[in-house]
Design an enzyme around this catalytic site. Structure first.
Site, PDB file in Angstrom:
ATOM      1  N   GLU A   1     -59.584  13.168  26.575  1.00 18.92           N
ATOM      2  CA  GLU A   1     -58.437  12.646  27.320  1.00 18.92           C
ATOM      3  C   GLU A   1     -58.465  13.150  28.760  1.00 18.92           C
ATOM      4  O   GLU A   1     -59.075  14.185  29.045  1.00 18.92           O
ATOM      5  CB  GLU A   1     -57.147  13.141  26.661  1.00 18.92           C
ATOM      6  N   ASP A   2     -57.763  12.448  29.630  1.00 25.29           N
ATOM      7  CA  ASP A   2     -57.621  12.929  31.003  1.00 25.29           C
ATOM      8  C   ASP A   2     -56.556  14.019  31.102  1.00 25.29           C
ATOM      9  O   ASP A   2     -56.759  15.058  31.698  1.00 25.29           O
ATOM     10  CB  ASP A   2     -57.310  11.767  31.970  1.00 25.29           C
TER      11      ASP A   2
ATOM     12  N   ASP B   1     -49.525  15.148  28.170  1.00 17.20           N
ATOM     13  CA  ASP B   1     -48.196  15.295  28.724  1.00 17.20           C
ATOM     14  C   ASP B   1     -47.206  15.455  27.555  1.00 17.20           C
ATOM     15  O   ASP B   1     -47.104  16.535  26.988  1.00 17.20           O
ATOM     16  CB  ASP B   1     -47.982  14.026  29.576  1.00 17.20           C
TER      17      ASP B   1
ATOM     18  N   LYS C   1     -50.447  19.556  30.478  1.00 15.88           N
ATOM     19  CA  LYS C   1     -49.127  19.814  31.079  1.00 15.88           C
ATOM     20  C   LYS C   1     -48.205  20.312  29.977  1.00 15.88           C
ATOM     21  O   LYS C   1     -47.372  19.565  29.473  1.00 15.88           O
ATOM     22  CB  LYS C   1     -48.561  18.489  31.596  1.00 15.88           C
TER      23      LYS C   1
ATOM     24  N   PHE D   1     -46.704  14.987  38.903  1.00 18.69           N
ATOM     25  CA  PHE D   1     -47.576  13.851  38.621  1.00 18.69           C
ATOM     26  C   PHE D   1     -48.853  14.014  39.428  1.00 18.69           C
ATOM     27  O   PHE D   1     -48.824  14.258  40.631  1.00 18.69           O
ATOM     28  CB  PHE D   1     -46.889  12.528  38.958  1.00 18.69           C
ATOM     29  N   VAL D   2     -49.995  13.910  38.745  1.00 18.78           N
ATOM     30  CA  VAL D   2     -51.274  14.119  39.419  1.00 18.78           C
ATOM     31  C   VAL D   2     -52.145  12.863  39.319  1.00 18.78           C
ATOM     32  O   VAL D   2     -52.034  12.090  38.364  1.00 18.78           O
ATOM     33  CB  VAL D   2     -52.024  15.347  38.847  1.00 18.78           C
TER      34      VAL D   2
ATOM     35  N   ASP E   1     -54.467   7.909  37.155  1.00 23.35           N
ATOM     36  CA  ASP E   1     -53.943   6.860  38.033  1.00 23.35           C
ATOM     37  C   ASP E   1     -52.441   6.958  38.275  1.00 23.35           C
ATOM     38  O   ASP E   1     -51.706   7.562  37.494  1.00 23.35           O
ATOM     39  CB  ASP E   1     -54.177   5.490  37.395  1.00 23.35           C
TER      40      ASP E   1
HETATM   41  P1  IMP Z   1     -48.705  11.567  26.655  1.00 23.00           P
HETATM   42  O1  IMP Z   1     -48.831  10.563  25.568  1.00 23.00           O
HETATM   43  O2  IMP Z   1     -47.295  11.687  27.166  1.00 23.00           O
HETATM   44  O3  IMP Z   1     -49.286  12.924  26.320  1.00 23.00           O
HETATM   45  O4  IMP Z   1     -49.430  10.988  27.903  1.00 23.00           O
HETATM   46  C1  IMP Z   1     -50.760  10.968  28.052  1.00 23.00           C
HETATM   47  C2  IMP Z   1     -51.157   9.893  29.015  1.00 23.00           C
HETATM   48  O5  IMP Z   1     -50.181   9.737  30.050  1.00 23.00           O
HETATM   49  C3  IMP Z   1     -52.427  10.264  29.714  1.00 23.00           C
HETATM   50  O6  IMP Z   1     -53.522   9.710  29.052  1.00 23.00           O
HETATM   51  C4  IMP Z   1     -52.263   9.662  31.084  1.00 23.00           C
HETATM   52  O7  IMP Z   1     -52.753   8.344  31.081  1.00 23.00           O
HETATM   53  C5  IMP Z   1     -50.783   9.592  31.312  1.00 23.00           C
HETATM   54  N1  IMP Z   1     -50.314  10.675  32.204  1.00 23.00           N
HETATM   55  C6  IMP Z   1     -49.547  11.738  31.883  1.00 23.00           C
HETATM   56  N2  IMP Z   1     -49.311  12.524  32.936  1.00 23.00           N
HETATM   57  C7  IMP Z   1     -49.956  11.961  33.971  1.00 23.00           C
HETATM   58  C8  IMP Z   1     -50.130  12.333  35.365  1.00 23.00           C
HETATM   59  O8  IMP Z   1     -49.627  13.348  35.881  1.00 23.00           O
HETATM   60  N3  IMP Z   1     -50.892  11.483  36.111  1.00 23.00           N
HETATM   61  C9  IMP Z   1     -51.467  10.369  35.599  1.00 23.00           C
HETATM   62  N4  IMP Z   1     -51.362   9.997  34.317  1.00 23.00           N
HETATM   63  C10 IMP Z   1     -50.597  10.789  33.515  1.00 23.00           C
HETATM   64 MG    MG Z   2     -54.556   7.935  29.813  1.00 16.02          MG
END
Ligand code: IMP
Ligand code: MG
Length: 174
Positions: A97-98, A101, A129, A151-152, A158
Site C-alpha cells: 500500500e501507499d 489511514d 498515519k 494530507f500528503v 494523489d
Molecule cells: P484507509 O482505507 O483510510 O486506510 O485509506 C487508505 C487509502 O486512502 C490509501 O490507499 C490512499 O489512497 C488514501 N489516502 C489516505 N491518506 C492519504 C494521504 O494523505 N494522501 C493521499 N492519499 C491518502
Molecule cells: Mg490508495
C-alpha cells in the site's frame, strides 16, 4: 495548484533508503516461501516498482484496485474495482500500500485474501498515519515511515489523481 504543496516531508533519498531496508527485511523473512506481492492501485505503483527490485528472492506479483477516498476524506466504504488474477491459495501474500489511514482498505483486503486461502497475508506500506486509525486491531507488518495527521502527496500518492508524479512526499495544504 502546486503552491499548496511546496513543502517536502520525505526526500527522495530517504525514500530510497527506506525501500532498500524493507526489501532486505522482506527477502530474509520470506526466504524459502512462495511469495506473491499484491500492489494496491493506483497509489502503490511507484513504491511497488521500487520495492520489488530490492527483493532478492523469487516472487510473483499482481495488482488490485481498491477505492475508498474522495478528495481528502475516506468514505468508509471500500470497493474492489479490479481483482487480482494471480492464484493465492497456499501462497504467502504481501499486500503493498501507499499509506494506511483509517485502515478500512487494508482490513478489507486482508480478509479478501484470507478467504482465498492464502498461507499468510501481511501488509507492507510506504507510509502510516496511526493517529487516524479507525480499525484499531489492524496489524501493520512493514512500515516505511510514520507520518503526522496531514494530507500528503507524491511518490504515487494523489490529491484527486494529481501529484502522484512528485518524486518525494510533500505536504498538501488545501
Ligand atoms: P484507509 O482505507 O483510510 O486506510 O485509506 C487508505 C487509502 O486512502 C490509501 O490507499 C490512499 O489512497 C488514501 N489516502 C489516505 N491518506 C492519504 C494521504 O494523505 N494522501 C493521499 N492519499 C491518502
Ligand atoms: Mg490508495
Amino acid at each position: 495548484m502546486y503552491d499548496k504543496c511546496e513543502e517536502i516531508l520525505i526526500s527522495r533519498e530517504s525514500l530510497d533508503g527506506m525501500v532498500k531496508k524493507l526489501g532486505r527485511q522482506i527477502s530474509e523473512d520470506y526466504e524459502g516461501k512462495e511469495l506473491v506481492v499484491i500492489g494496491v492501485l493506483r497509489g502503490s505503483f511507484i513504491f511497488m516498482a521500487d520495492l520489488v527490485r530490492e527483493i532478492t528472492i523469487p516472487l510473483s506479483l499482481d495488482f488490485i484496485i481498491a477505492k475508498s477516498y474522495a478528495g481528502t476524506e475516506t468514505t468508509g466504504e471500500v470497493r474492489i474495482l479490479k481483482d487480482a488474477d494471480v492464484k493465492v491459495a497456499g501462497k504467502h501474500v504481501l499486500i503493498v500500500e501507499d499509506i494506511i489511514d483509517s485502515g478500512f482498505t487494508l482490513s478489507r483486503l486482508i480478509h479478501y485474501f484470507e478467504n482465498r486461502n492464502a498461507a499468510s497475508v501481511k501488509i507492507c506500506t510506504a507510509l502510516n498515519k496511526p493517529s487516524r486509525r479507525v480499525v484499531k486491531d489492524l496489524h501493520v507488518d512493514y512500515v516505511g515511515f510514520e507520518v503526522p495527521d496531514a494530507f500528503v502527496v507524491g511518490y504515487g500518492l494523489d490529491f484527486n489523481d494529481h501529484m502522484r508524479n512528485f518524486p518525494e512526499i510533500r505536504l498538501y495544504r488545501p
